[in-house]
Design an enzyme around this catalytic site. Structure first.
Site, short mmCIF file in Angstrom:
data_model
loop_
_atom_site.label_atom_id
_atom_site.label_comp_id
_atom_site.label_asym_id
_atom_site.label_seq_id
_atom_site.Cartn_x
_atom_site.Cartn_y
_atom_site.Cartn_z
N GLU A 60 -10.13 -3.04 14.17
CA GLU A 60 -8.91 -3.58 14.00
C GLU A 60 -8.96 -4.76 13.00
OE1 GLU A 60 -5.36 -6.09 15.52
OE2 GLU A 60 -6.09 -4.87 17.15
N CYS A 101 -1.78 -10.21 15.58
CA CYS A 101 -2.32 -9.05 14.77
C CYS A 101 -0.81 -8.51 14.22
CB CYS A 101 -2.89 -8.03 15.40
SG CYS A 101 -4.18 -8.62 16.56
#
Length: 437
Positions: free
Chosen positions: A176, A212
């Protein structure tokens, strides 16, 4: 534990106490999944010729996990990657993040003690500590490692992906990496600009913007309603104070990223908060430009990790669609709209589904529920594995592979595939889902 993590990261103790609860909650969620047998993916069927065919999923083998800087508990040593890999039956080797080594060691001791207390095999969990890239690259290159989990920067993720692919036996790297998480404001959502703008600023600045899913890009219609929203956002942001960022390097990268945006022709400052105490608490900022400037300057499309927001003004659905179609893959995409905007929303939704792993109607992308249906992933370059997630029980599938058993005698089959279903696990058969405790 929260007090130690607070000293190492600068994150508030209250935030870390909540993160500890989330970490324990996701460990329990995967424990429930293991007990249910659902992750085994057992299937029993026959082909057109009547051949007996049975399937289950087995663990890949030892997994390398790289802890994240911004979540020292929930995405680190005992975070989601570790929890899902252990639940799959894979031993885990964690590379601790150098930003919080003490916290990493304390959590590792707790995991090791729990493994010993529950009779797990020696070596099922290990922690590696070291600065620089050599330790991590050596870990990924070790022939015993079968898969990798990573949360962090795009540069770091790309380096690990390259290392995983260059091995004699390549391994998957589930990375990620980065996202700007576009938020699309349609006209109907701007009826109460003060409330909407206040919520935007709160999401943008939460945790110094070090999530994020931080809403780094906001697409706002031109016209009086959009102007009112932007004015309200400016008032809210001017009252915001910068928070201490995770590391000096992250604070410097934030300042450099904001400067890069500011130097683009056509970009103007909407508002800037005040810097916090010390050298590593830069002021939050919101900048704005029109769609033409954003499209013409690729340097505006990348993530600035921190409390920096870019507002792009659009005029007409066609221009909005063009903006969305040019976006990279994202973790999230959020639509703010009213019932009167549903026709436009339906036109945008197919593009948003292609661009993001999680699409929100209203609300803000910061805050990721830990549950069975959650997707915390997305198309490249938000992640390297668009078909997976790092949050929620679907994450376990990254560490499993299917094995088919054809025409085997019942006594030689794994228990979950034998006639009578002695383990009482859910099984997909020609007549549907059967079994389960």
């Amino acid at each position: 534990m929260p007090a130690l993590a607070a000293r190492e990261t600068g994150l508030p103790a209250a935030r870390l106490t909540g993160e500890r609860g989330r970490t324990c909650g996701q460990l329990r969620l995967f424990a429930e999944l293991v007990r249910s047998g659902g992750a085994l993916g057992a299937r029993i069927d026959s082909g057109p010729s009547g051949t007996d065919v049975r399937l289950r999923r087995v663990p890949l083998g030892p997994v390398a996990v790289f802890g994240a800087s911004n979540f020292p508990l929930a995405f680190s040593v005992a975070g989601g990657d570790t929890a899902s890999a252990l639940a799959a039956g894979c031993p885990v080797v964690v590379k601790a993040h150098p930003a919080h080594p003490g916290t990493g060691e304390a959590v590792a001791r707790a995991v090791t003690a729990a493994a010993a207390r529950t009779g797990m095999p020696a070596g099922v969990f290990s922690l590696l500590v070291g600065r620089g890239h050599d330790v991590g690259l050596a870990l990924v290159g070790d022939p015993r490692i079968t898969a990798v989990g990573f949360t962090g920067s795009r540069a770091g993720g790309l380096a690990l992906i390259a290392a995983g692919r260059s091995r004699p036996v390549p391994v998957p790297v589930h990375a990620e990496m980065s996202a700007v998480n576009p938020v699309i404001m349609l006209d109907g959502a701007l009826a109460e600009p003060e409330a909407a703008a206040s919520s935007y600023v709160a999401s943008l600045t939460a945790g110094a913007g070090q999530f994020c899913t931080n809403p780094g890009l906001l697409l706002l219609p031109t016209g009086p309603a959009g102007d009112a929203f932007l004015s309200a956002a400016a008032r809210a942001l001017k009252a915001a104070e910068g928070q201490v960022m995770l590391t000096p390097d992250i604070a410097r990268a934030y300042t450099e990223g904001v400067r890069r945006w500011e130097n683009v022709p056509g970009v103007r400052e909407v508002a800037r908060g005040t810097a916090g105490a010390g050298p590593y608490a830069p002021a939050p900022v919101v900048l704005a430009c029109d769609a033409a400037a954003y499209t013409a300057h690729p340097e505006l499309t990348g993530e600035v990790f921190g409390a920096a927001g870019l507002v792009v003004r659009w005029s007409g659905t066609d221009e909005l669609l063009c903006l969305l179609e040019e976006l990279e893959g994202q973790l999230t995409a959020t639509l703010h709209a009213a019932d009167a905007d549903r026709a436009t929303a339906l036109e945008l939704l197919p593009v948003l589904e292609e661009r993001a792993g999680r699409v929100l109607w209203g609300g803000w992308p910061t805050g990721v529920e830990v549950c069975h249906a959650m997707v915390h992933g997305g198309p490249w370059p938000a992640t390297s594995s668009p078909g997976t997630t790092s949050v929620g029980t679907l994450a376990i599938e990254r560490w499993l592979r299917p094995v088919c058993y054809q025409s085997f005698p019942d006594a030689l089959l794994p228990p979950e595939l034998r006639d009578g279903n002695p383990l009482r696990v859910p099984r997909q058969t020609g007549s549907g889902i059967t079994g389960g405790a």
